[in-house]
Design a protein around this motif. Structure first.
Motif, PDB file in Angstrom:
ATOM      1  N   ALA A 167       7.297   0.623   3.384  1.00 33.77           N
ATOM      2  CA  ALA A 167       6.486  -0.574   3.156  1.00 33.77           C
ATOM      3  C   ALA A 167       7.353  -1.827   3.268  1.00 33.77           C
ATOM      4  O   ALA A 167       8.477  -1.878   2.765  1.00 33.77           O
ATOM      5  N   VAL A 168       6.811  -2.839   3.937  1.00 32.77           N
ATOM      6  CA  VAL A 168       7.558  -4.070   4.194  1.00 32.77           C
ATOM      7  C   VAL A 168       6.786  -5.261   3.633  1.00 32.77           C
ATOM      8  O   VAL A 168       5.570  -5.372   3.833  1.00 32.77           O
ATOM      9  N   GLN A 169       7.492  -6.151   2.935  1.00 40.70           N
ATOM     10  CA  GLN A 169       6.918  -7.426   2.523  1.00 40.70           C
ATOM     11  C   GLN A 169       7.317  -8.458   3.562  1.00 40.70           C
ATOM     12  O   GLN A 169       8.498  -8.815   3.682  1.00 40.70           O
ATOM     13  N   VAL A 170       6.346  -8.952   4.328  1.00 40.89           N
ATOM     14  CA  VAL A 170       6.677  -9.778   5.495  1.00 40.89           C
ATOM     15  C   VAL A 170       7.078 -11.197   5.126  1.00 40.89           C
ATOM     16  O   VAL A 170       7.805 -11.853   5.875  1.00 40.89           O
ATOM     17  N   GLY A 171       6.616 -11.711   3.982  1.00 42.86           N
ATOM     18  CA  GLY A 171       6.853 -13.104   3.634  1.00 42.86           C
ATOM     19  C   GLY A 171       8.306 -13.527   3.650  1.00 42.86           C
ATOM     20  O   GLY A 171       8.689 -14.473   4.370  1.00 42.86           O
ATOM     21  N   PRO A 172       9.185 -12.863   2.874  1.00 40.77           N
ATOM     22  CA  PRO A 172      10.597 -13.255   2.871  1.00 40.77           C
ATOM     23  C   PRO A 172      11.261 -13.146   4.240  1.00 40.77           C
ATOM     24  O   PRO A 172      12.120 -13.962   4.593  1.00 40.77           O
ATOM     25  N   ILE A 173      10.863 -12.140   5.036  1.00 42.54           N
ATOM     26  CA  ILE A 173      11.445 -11.975   6.373  1.00 42.54           C
ATOM     27  C   ILE A 173      11.047 -13.147   7.262  1.00 42.54           C
ATOM     28  O   ILE A 173      11.875 -13.711   7.989  1.00 42.54           O
ATOM     29  N   ALA A 465       0.036  -1.185   3.053  1.00 39.47           N
ATOM     30  CA  ALA A 465       0.939  -0.105   2.665  1.00 39.47           C
ATOM     31  C   ALA A 465       0.179   0.936   1.848  1.00 39.47           C
ATOM     32  O   ALA A 465      -0.649   0.600   1.001  1.00 39.47           O
ATOM     33  N   PRO A 466       0.448   2.215   2.089  1.00 41.32           N
ATOM     34  CA  PRO A 466      -0.237   3.270   1.337  1.00 41.32           C
ATOM     35  C   PRO A 466       0.070   3.194  -0.152  1.00 41.32           C
ATOM     36  O   PRO A 466       1.114   2.700  -0.563  1.00 41.32           O
ATOM     37  N   ASN A 467      -0.868   3.662  -0.928  1.00 40.72           N
ATOM     38  CA  ASN A 467      -0.720   3.716  -2.394  1.00 40.72           C
ATOM     39  C   ASN A 467      -0.586   2.326  -3.027  1.00 40.72           C
ATOM     40  O   ASN A 467      -0.067   2.193  -4.132  1.00 40.72           O
ATOM     41  N   LEU A 481      -1.353 -23.539  -0.901  1.00 37.45           N
ATOM     42  CA  LEU A 481      -1.944 -22.251  -1.257  1.00 37.45           C
ATOM     43  C   LEU A 481      -1.042 -21.148  -0.713  1.00 37.45           C
ATOM     44  O   LEU A 481      -0.698 -21.139   0.474  1.00 37.45           O
ATOM     45  N   ILE A 482      -0.654 -20.224  -1.583  1.00 32.91           N
ATOM     46  CA  ILE A 482       0.294 -19.178  -1.229  1.00 32.91           C
ATOM     47  C   ILE A 482      -0.449 -17.845  -1.137  1.00 32.91           C
ATOM     48  O   ILE A 482      -1.247 -17.520  -2.018  1.00 32.91           O
ATOM     49  N   PRO A 483      -0.195 -17.056  -0.089  1.00 33.50           N
ATOM     50  CA  PRO A 483      -0.837 -15.736  -0.016  1.00 33.50           C
ATOM     51  C   PRO A 483      -0.380 -14.856  -1.176  1.00 33.50           C
ATOM     52  O   PRO A 483       0.758 -14.944  -1.629  1.00 33.50           O
ATOM     53  N   GLU A 484      -1.299 -14.035  -1.648  1.00 31.66           N
ATOM     54  CA  GLU A 484      -0.903 -13.065  -2.667  1.00 31.66           C
ATOM     55  C   GLU A 484       0.155 -12.131  -2.094  1.00 31.66           C
ATOM     56  O   GLU A 484       0.251 -11.944  -0.879  1.00 31.66           O
ATOM     57  N   GLU A 485       0.970 -11.564  -2.950  1.00 30.59           N
ATOM     58  CA  GLU A 485       2.021 -10.660  -2.476  1.00 30.59           C
ATOM     59  C   GLU A 485       1.389  -9.372  -1.949  1.00 30.59           C
ATOM     60  O   GLU A 485       0.562  -8.757  -2.609  1.00 30.59           O
ATOM     61  N   TYR A 486       1.791  -8.986  -0.761  1.00 34.96           N
ATOM     62  CA  TYR A 486       1.286  -7.737  -0.192  1.00 34.96           C
ATOM     63  C   TYR A 486       2.373  -7.093   0.665  1.00 34.96           C
ATOM     64  O   TYR A 486       3.294  -7.775   1.135  1.00 34.96           O
ATOM     65  N   LYS A 487       2.271  -5.786   0.841  1.00 32.09           N
ATOM     66  CA  LYS A 487       3.210  -5.061   1.680  1.00 32.09           C
ATOM     67  C   LYS A 487       2.442  -4.331   2.777  1.00 32.09           C
ATOM     68  O   LYS A 487       1.286  -3.950   2.589  1.00 32.09           O
ATOM     69  N   VAL A 488       3.110  -4.152   3.906  1.00 36.79           N
ATOM     70  CA  VAL A 488       2.440  -3.558   5.058  1.00 36.79           C
ATOM     71  C   VAL A 488       3.228  -2.369   5.583  1.00 36.79           C
ATOM     72  O   VAL A 488       4.416  -2.210   5.317  1.00 36.79           O
ATOM     73  N   MET A 489       2.517  -1.550   6.360  1.00 38.78           N
ATOM     74  CA  MET A 489       3.154  -0.516   7.169  1.00 38.78           C
ATOM     75  C   MET A 489       3.050  -0.958   8.620  1.00 38.78           C
ATOM     76  O   MET A 489       2.007  -1.440   9.065  1.00 38.78           O
ATOM     77  N   LEU A 490       4.147  -0.800   9.345  1.00 36.88           N
ATOM     78  CA  LEU A 490       4.196  -1.201  10.750  1.00 36.88           C
ATOM     79  C   LEU A 490       4.290   0.054  11.609  1.00 36.88           C
ATOM     80  O   LEU A 490       5.277   0.800  11.540  1.00 36.88           O
ATOM     81  N   ILE A 491       3.253   0.290  12.405  1.00 42.12           N
ATOM     82  CA  ILE A 491       3.190   1.480  13.256  1.00 42.12           C
ATOM     83  C   ILE A 491       3.479   1.058  14.687  1.00 42.12           C
ATOM     84  O   ILE A 491       2.752   0.226  15.262  1.00 42.12           O
ATOM     85  N   ASN A 492       4.557   1.601  15.250  1.00 42.68           N
ATOM     86  CA  ASN A 492       4.962   1.254  16.615  1.00 42.68           C
ATOM     87  C   ASN A 492       3.897   1.716  17.599  1.00 42.68           C
ATOM     88  O   ASN A 492       3.621   2.902  17.725  1.00 42.68           O
ATOM     89  N   ARG A 493       3.300   0.757  18.322  1.00 34.15           N
ATOM     90  CA  ARG A 493       2.199   1.089  19.233  1.00 34.15           C
ATOM     91  C   ARG A 493       2.675   1.913  20.420  1.00 34.15           C
ATOM     92  O   ARG A 493       1.960   2.782  20.906  1.00 34.15           O
ATOM     93  N   ILE A 494       3.886   1.623  20.898  1.00 33.12           N
ATOM     94  CA  ILE A 494       4.409   2.345  22.071  1.00 33.12           C
ATOM     95  C   ILE A 494       4.658   3.807  21.727  1.00 33.12           C
ATOM     96  O   ILE A 494       4.293   4.723  22.472  1.00 33.12           O
ATOM     97  N   GLN A 495       5.277   4.019  20.573  1.00 31.01           N
ATOM     98  CA  GLN A 495       5.522   5.396  20.140  1.00 31.01           C
ATOM     99  C   GLN A 495       4.228   6.125  19.863  1.00 31.01           C
ATOM    100  O   GLN A 495       4.112   7.327  20.142  1.00 31.01           O
ATOM    101  N   LYS A 496       3.254   5.417  19.337  1.00 31.06           N
ATOM    102  CA  LYS A 496       1.968   6.045  19.036  1.00 31.06           C
ATOM    103  C   LYS A 496       1.263   6.502  20.326  1.00 31.06           C
ATOM    104  O   LYS A 496       0.700   7.585  20.402  1.00 31.06           O
ATOM    105  N   LYS A 497       1.361   5.639  21.380  1.00 27.93           N
ATOM    106  CA  LYS A 497       0.736   6.005  22.658  1.00 27.93           C
ATOM    107  C   LYS A 497       1.433   7.209  23.277  1.00 27.93           C
ATOM    108  O   LYS A 497       0.824   8.084  23.876  1.00 27.93           O
TER     109      LYS A 497
END
Length: 498
Positions: A167-173, A465-467, A481-497
């Motif tokens: 899980a990645v928190q995109v904001g700080p990045i 992000a799961p769970n 206005l600040i977005p609420e804190e959230y985390k994501v999963m990044l699925i590589n589209r090329i690898q998925k294809k």
């Protein structure tokens, strides 16, 4: 004698109570003005109940059936403008080009009304013109900026790849990426990955924003509170943060002075120093203090708004997966795999651009802009506005106006497309303002948001992000206005294809 003095004191107090609660003739409608505090209590209660001042102002607009609301906050007369015609009039009229000469703005600017954001009059015009000129020379709106953004995009994609399906928190990045570009424009260098200065600055800016949100209320209305409760009001915190920011940027400026040689203008600091040393004809506003405040203004204004807009954009596509799929389908259909996307390519992907426009409308990072100050007595919507009145502009009300957008409470990018799928722009979308005080970093912000948004979605499917609970989409209120804190999963589209 004592009786006479007491009587005079009582009469003076009664006179003050009367005058402080009396509104100017034909002033815009609004809540009752109580002695000493004005409308602070009522505004605070409504803001807390509804979730922010921007919503409180909208509520008052309906309550008083007016698109312009008159308030008194402490000893300041304040007018809030809420409809597009009035907002446009304010933004495009030189009558409202001033900045309030109040405690908050001076505190923000290290005790002086300098820099660009807090300045007005001749100082503001000269300094803004100088900064804009050298920003253009350094690449604003040109290939230089796009090359810098693409380099930051590569770093972002590498960071996401190294997340190793966690899980990645995109904001700080994203914040680090934005600050990196601003650093290169202002200081002329790219910091190594292991350099902690940008991380330190990000922490400072984040704390500073919260502190100024606190100071912009009680402390600005009642500056004397700093003598009674310097810690509770945030005054001491702000002084400490100001000193840390001063020390941070002064070190960079001092190094530039040491490395300077005549005519050098490869970054904003060197260009400013070169201008300072040109001779006796240089305007007296070109000082080291002014340079310091310009650096701080650029980083504060640029980092928060761009970062939060992108954070909201990724949040919206998590909440609306069908929109994400349409974006990726359009990108795949338009661009070959080896095509290097440029900002000019945005017209080839109208749906992507419509999504970005809808994010700016729907998420309104800066719901209230300004503050402006009336430079003379004036009339607005048939109401009298005295000289030196503080004017606040409700972007939120414009972007959520049903008469303009029909269903503003719905996130619907298609509102910016015609029946043939071509992009339809609207002058009523005003995230960067209008007029002479329009955001000077607009071209950089537009380029960065588009290229990063497309670049990430070109490679990754983004999901919650799961769970973790699904984000609500409700922002955290404040100056921005600040977005609420959230985390994501990044699925590589090329690898998925594959």
């Amino acid at each position: 004698m004592l009786f006479v003095l007491s009587l005079i004191l009582i009469l003076m107090c009664l006179l003050y109570v009367h005058t402080s609660s009396k509104k100017p003739h034909n002033f815009p409608p609004g809540p009752f003005w109580y002695p000493f505090t004005g409308c602070i209590k009522e505004l605070g209660e409504i803001s807390r109940k509804l979730g922010g001042q921007h919503k409180a102002f909208n509520f008052m607009s309906k309550q008083y059936e007016s698109n312009i609301i008159g308030l008194k906050l402490g000893n300041r007369k304040v007018v809030v403008v809420l409809s597009y015609p009035l907002v446009k009039q304010i933004l495009c009229s030189e009558d409202y080009d001033g900045r309030p000469n109040d405690f908050f703005l001076r505190l923000r600017s290290m005790g002086q009304k300098i820099g660009i954001t807090s300045a007005d009059g001749e100082l503001w015009l000269i300094q803004r013109t100088f900064v804009m000129k050298h920003m253009r020379q350094l690449g604003f709106g040109k290939e230089t900026i796009e090359r810098m953004v693409h380099e930051e995009l590569e770093e972002l994609l590498l960071t996401f790849e190294y997340s190793n399906k966690t899980a990645v928190q995109v904001g700080p990045i994203l914040s680090m990426s934005v600050l990196s570009i601003l650093w290169r424009l202002v200081a002329g260098s790219r910091l190594p990955k292991d350099d902690t200065r940008l991380q330190d600055m990000f922490k400072l800016l984040k704390i500073r924003q919260s502190a100024f949100d606190m100071a912009g209320g009680r402390l600005n209305m009642f500056p004397w509170l700093r003598f009674i409760a310097p810690e509770k009001t945030g005054y001491n915190l702000i002084l400490r943060l100001n000193e840390q920011m001063r020390s941070f940027f002064q070190e960079i400026i001092d190094k530039h002075h040491e490395e300077w040689n005549p005519g050098r203008d490869d970054d904003v600091i060197h260009a400013f120093i070169s201008h300072m040393k040109e001779g006796n004809d240089v305007h007296p506003s070109f000082t080291n203090d002014q340079l310091l405040m310009i650096c701080i203004d650029i980083f504060i204004a640029g980092s928060h708004t761009v970062t939060y807009t992108l954070e909201f954009a990724f949040l919206m596509i998590i909440l609306h997966p069908a929109i994400q799929k349409k974006i990726q389908t359009e990108i795949d259909n338009v661009f070959e795999e080896d095509h290097v996307i440029t900002y000019s390519d945005r017209m080839k992907v109208p749906y992507v651009e419509a999504v970005i426009m809808e994010v700016k409308r729907f998420c309104h990072v800066t719901p209230i802009t300004g503050p402006r100050r009336t430079l003379r007595d004036t009339v607005l919507d048939n109401y009298f506005i005295p000289k030196d009145t503080t004017v606040l502009i409700s972007n939120y009300s414009v972007h959520m106006d049903k008469n303009i957008w029909g269903d503003p409470e719905v996130f619907r990018p298609e509102r910016f497309l015609d029946e043939n799928g071509k992009l339809v722009t609207s002058e009523k979308l005003i995230p960067f303002g209008l007029g002479r005080r329009r955001c000077p970093g607009e071209s950089l912000a537009r380029s960065y948001i588009f290229l990063i948004f497309v670049g990430v979605l070109r490679k990754y499917i983004i999901t919650n992000a799961p769970n973790r609970p699904k984000p609500t989409g409700t922002p955290i209120p404040g100056i921005t206005l600040i977005p609420e804190e959230y985390k994501v999963m990044l699925i590589n589209r090329i690898q998925k294809k594959a």
